[in-house]
Design an enzyme around this catalytic site. Structure first.
Site, PDB file in Angstrom:
ATOM      1  N   GLU A  93       0.824  -1.199   0.000  1.00  0.00           N
ATOM      2  CA  GLU A  93       0.000   0.000   0.000  1.00  0.00           C
ATOM      3  C   GLU A  93       0.856   1.247   0.000  1.00  0.00           C
ATOM      4  OE1 GLU A  93      -3.454  -2.354   2.447  1.00  0.00           O
ATOM      5  OE2 GLU A  93      -2.738  -0.480   3.251  1.00  0.00           O
ATOM      6  N   CYS A 113       6.215  -6.752   7.079  1.00  0.00           N
ATOM      7  CA  CYS A 113       7.440  -6.321   7.774  1.00  0.00           C
ATOM      8  C   CYS A 113       7.825  -7.384   8.798  1.00  0.00           C
ATOM      9  CB  CYS A 113       7.192  -4.990   8.482  1.00  0.00           C
ATOM     10  SG  CYS A 113       8.685  -4.352   9.301  1.00  0.00           S
ATOM     11  N   CYS A 117       6.858  -4.790  15.452  1.00  0.00           N
ATOM     12  CA  CYS A 117       6.527  -3.844  16.515  1.00  0.00           C
ATOM     13  C   CYS A 117       5.088  -4.120  16.944  1.00  0.00           C
ATOM     14  CB  CYS A 117       6.665  -2.398  16.028  1.00  0.00           C
ATOM     15  SG  CYS A 117       8.304  -2.065  15.386  1.00  0.00           S
ATOM     16  N   CYS A 120       1.994  -2.052  15.602  1.00  0.00           N
ATOM     17  CA  CYS A 120       1.915  -1.787  14.164  1.00  0.00           C
ATOM     18  C   CYS A 120       1.192  -2.898  13.420  1.00  0.00           C
ATOM     19  CB  CYS A 120       3.326  -1.617  13.611  1.00  0.00           C
ATOM     20  SG  CYS A 120       3.354  -1.456  11.821  1.00  0.00           S
ATOM     21  N   GLU A 160      10.378  -2.149   6.655  1.00  0.00           N
ATOM     22  CA  GLU A 160      11.529  -1.480   7.257  1.00  0.00           C
ATOM     23  C   GLU A 160      12.542  -1.218   6.129  1.00  0.00           C
ATOM     24  OE1 GLU A 160      12.712  -0.061  10.059  1.00  0.00           O
ATOM     25  OE2 GLU A 160      14.514   0.151   8.844  1.00  0.00           O
ATOM     26  N   SER A 191      12.261   6.303   7.028  1.00  0.00           N
ATOM     27  CA  SER A 191      11.954   6.051   8.435  1.00  0.00           C
ATOM     28  C   SER A 191      12.424   4.657   8.832  1.00  0.00           C
ATOM     29  CB  SER A 191      10.440   6.168   8.641  1.00  0.00           C
ATOM     30  OG  SER A 191      10.097   5.965   9.988  1.00  0.00           O
ATOM     31  N   SER A 214      12.030   5.673  14.547  1.00  0.00           N
ATOM     32  CA  SER A 214      10.835   5.347  15.335  1.00  0.00           C
ATOM     33  C   SER A 214      11.274   4.847  16.703  1.00  0.00           C
ATOM     34  CB  SER A 214      10.004   4.285  14.614  1.00  0.00           C
ATOM     35  OG  SER A 214       9.611   4.790  13.357  1.00  0.00           O
ATOM     36  N   CYS A 333      -0.444   6.000   8.295  1.00  0.00           N
ATOM     37  CA  CYS A 333       0.767   5.183   8.412  1.00  0.00           C
ATOM     38  C   CYS A 333       0.651   4.310   9.666  1.00  0.00           C
ATOM     39  CB  CYS A 333       2.002   6.064   8.526  1.00  0.00           C
ATOM     40  SG  CYS A 333       2.352   6.953   7.015  1.00  0.00           S
TER      41      CYS A 333
HETATM   42  N1  SAH Z   1       9.446   0.562   9.424  1.00  0.00           N
HETATM   43  C1  SAH Z   1       9.658   1.955   9.470  1.00  0.00           C
HETATM   44  C2  SAH Z   1       8.742   2.736   8.571  1.00  0.00           C
HETATM   45  C3  SAH Z   1       7.288   2.338   8.519  1.00  0.00           C
HETATM   46  S1  SAH Z   1       6.315   2.572   9.981  1.00  0.00           S
HETATM   47  C4  SAH Z   1       9.582   2.468  10.888  1.00  0.00           C
HETATM   48  O1  SAH Z   1       9.121   1.735  11.757  1.00  0.00           O
HETATM   49  O2  SAH Z   1      10.024   3.594  11.122  1.00  0.00           O
HETATM   50  C5  SAH Z   1       5.963   4.310   9.920  1.00  0.00           C
HETATM   51  C6  SAH Z   1       5.644   4.944  11.276  1.00  0.00           C
HETATM   52  O3  SAH Z   1       4.339   4.552  11.745  1.00  0.00           O
HETATM   53  C7  SAH Z   1       6.616   4.556  12.389  1.00  0.00           C
HETATM   54  O4  SAH Z   1       7.086   5.723  13.018  1.00  0.00           O
HETATM   55  C8  SAH Z   1       5.778   3.737  13.337  1.00  0.00           C
HETATM   56  O5  SAH Z   1       6.246   3.838  14.652  1.00  0.00           O
HETATM   57  C9  SAH Z   1       4.411   4.317  13.147  1.00  0.00           C
HETATM   58  N2  SAH Z   1       3.319   3.424  13.514  1.00  0.00           N
HETATM   59  C10 SAH Z   1       3.279   2.089  13.371  1.00  0.00           C
HETATM   60  N3  SAH Z   1       2.091   1.602  13.806  1.00  0.00           N
HETATM   61  C11 SAH Z   1       1.365   2.661  14.213  1.00  0.00           C
HETATM   62  C12 SAH Z   1       0.046   2.820  14.739  1.00  0.00           C
HETATM   63  N4  SAH Z   1      -0.753   1.764  14.902  1.00  0.00           N
HETATM   64  N5  SAH Z   1      -0.370   4.050  15.027  1.00  0.00           N
HETATM   65  C13 SAH Z   1       0.419   5.119  14.844  1.00  0.00           C
HETATM   66  N6  SAH Z   1       1.667   5.052  14.333  1.00  0.00           N
HETATM   67  C14 SAH Z   1       2.136   3.828  14.025  1.00  0.00           C
HETATM   68 FE1  SF4 Z   2       7.831  -2.719  10.639  1.00  0.00          FE
HETATM   69 FE2  SF4 Z   2       7.899  -0.049  11.048  1.00  0.00          FE
HETATM   70 FE3  SF4 Z   2       5.681  -1.487  11.559  1.00  0.00          FE
HETATM   71 FE4  SF4 Z   2       7.791  -1.770  13.129  1.00  0.00          FE
HETATM   72  S1  SF4 Z   2       6.573   0.112  12.840  1.00  0.00           S
HETATM   73  S2  SF4 Z   2       6.537  -3.455  12.295  1.00  0.00           S
HETATM   74  S3  SF4 Z   2       9.449  -1.575  11.647  1.00  0.00           S
HETATM   75  S4  SF4 Z   2       6.600  -1.174   9.549  1.00  0.00           S
END
Ligand code: SAH
Ligand code: SF4
Length: 342
Positions: A93, A113, A117, A120, A160, A191, A214, A333
């Site tokens: 997406e 990914c 996390c 996420c 990532e 990011s 992050s 995001c």
């Molecule tokens: N993998 C990379 C980039 C994609 S995630 C990273 O983790 O930085 C993009 C951003 O969305 C990150 O800062 C992450 O912490 C945030 N994020 C992930 N899940 C989320 C959620 N459920 N609500 C708000 N932000 C979230």
């Molecule tokens: Fe992957 Fe970024 Fe989501 Fe963590 S926040 S699971 S690194 S996409």
């Protein structure tokens, strides 16, 4: 015959490529101009190429590698989510987000990914595939062809990016070079959840990028409970490596901080985040959690968000709050990948 992806053909081989396919020598240059300057990706719209050669190109060359592309506009007009199907029924997406005076595209670097996390949604489904360079660049090319005027790109969609530098680095070349889409280098942000080997590779190869880190939590113990990456990539070492990276380049560093109720939202957490931001001379972007039934956390109240923000500002940390756009299409995001999780 196997199809060749347009973005895979090195520019300095265009003439010989055309010769070997019995096409006029400048044909690929023309295609290149349509794709990068005129936001056109269908051969039949490339009017300075003969109809015969358009047909020939469409038999051997792919610009859009996706099987299907579905768009979901948010009802408030602030964002459009694009869901692309890769060849093997795997989805990625991208989200075009209308900001004041400019438009940002949030793109994916992986399908799913592996980092997992706990807050996420993308992490819930695990890794499906590392995207190829053309699959990353084509997200921009396809979305430009739909009429968007993209000025900024953030690698904050699925995946990532530092775990797929093999494709991300050549994709960045296409995005920011004057021979490519010519987006401003300062308008592209990558990011990362803090993958040490990836940051070290950027240092080793002297690659200057605007990075967003992050954080999750600046407290290693809390961080380990929500971001398993902490185990092998301790935040203290990540911070030292980021400091080294920032000293090499005069580029922006942003700390992304997703607020989770009763997990990382108290004033002590704010103080720890402020210390990290001071050490890294970084600004902070707060994001309230986008909740989802598959995520075991809750967002914080507006009052908590405001207090957390004020605590950072009191420490002279430049702090912004990212308000999620297009909630109704789950376009925000960190909410990407729902179409993968049937
Ligand atoms: N993998 C990379 C980039 C994609 S995630 C990273 O983790 O930085 C993009 C951003 O969305 C990150 O800062 C992450 O912490 C945030 N994020 C992930 N899940 C989320 C959620 N459920 N609500 C708000 N932000 C979230
Ligand atoms: Fe992957 Fe970024 Fe989501 Fe963590 S926040 S699971 S690194 S996409």
């Amino acid at each position: 015959m196997t199809m060749i992806n347009f973005f895979d053909i090195p520019l300095d081989t265009y003439k010989s490529w055309c010769a070997s396919h019995k096409l006029p020598a400048f044909t690929l240059r023309q295609v290149h101009e349509w794709v990068t300057k005129k936001n056109t990706i269908s051969f039949d719209k490339m009017t300075n190429i003969s109809v015969k050669n358009q047909a020939k190109l469409s038999e051997i060359l792919t610009i859009n590698p996706f099987k299907t592309c579905q768009s979901l506009p948010a009802s408030d007009g602030s964002a459009t989510k694009y869901i692309f199907e890769l060849a093997n029924h795997v989805f990625i997406e991208a989200v075009a987000i209308q900001e004041k005076g400019y438009e940002t595209l949030c793109i994916s670097s992986q399908a799913g990914c592996p980092v997992d996390c706990k807050f996420c949604l993308t992490g819930v489904g695990g890794l499906k595939k590392n995207l190829s360079m053309p699959e990353i660049v084509a997200q921009l090319a396809v979305i430009l062809s739909k009429g968007h005027s993209i000025t900024h790109v953030v690698f904050m969609g699925m995946g990532e990016p530092l775990l797929n530098l093999k494709s991300v680095l050549p994709a960045l070349d296409w995005l920011q070079s004057d021979w490519g889409f010519n987006l401003s280098k300062r308008h592209i942000t990558v990011s990362t959840s803090g993958y040490l080997a990836g940051i070290k590779e950027l240092i080793k190869n002297n690659i200057a990028l605007n990075l967003a880190f992050s954080v999750g939590s600046a407290n290693p113990k809390t961080r380990a409970t929500i971001m398993p990456i902490e185990e092998r990539n301790p935040i203290v070492e990540v911070a030292q490596t980021l400091a080294q990276y920032c000293n090499m380049h005069n580029r922006k560093l942003t700390l992304e901080y997703t607020l989770l109720k009763h997990v990382n939202d108290d004033l002590e957490s704010a103080q720890q985040l402020a210390n990290l931001a001071q050490y890294l001379k970084a600004k902070v972007n707060l994001i309230n959690l986008n909740p989802h039934p598959k995520i075991p956390f809750q967002p914080v109240s507006n009052a908590t968000l405001a207090a957390f923000k004020q605590a950072l500002i009191n420490q002279n940390i430049r702090t912004t709050v990212r308000y999620s756009k297009g909630q109704d299409v789950i376009a925000a995001c960190g909410q990407l990948g729902e179409s993968n999780l049937s």
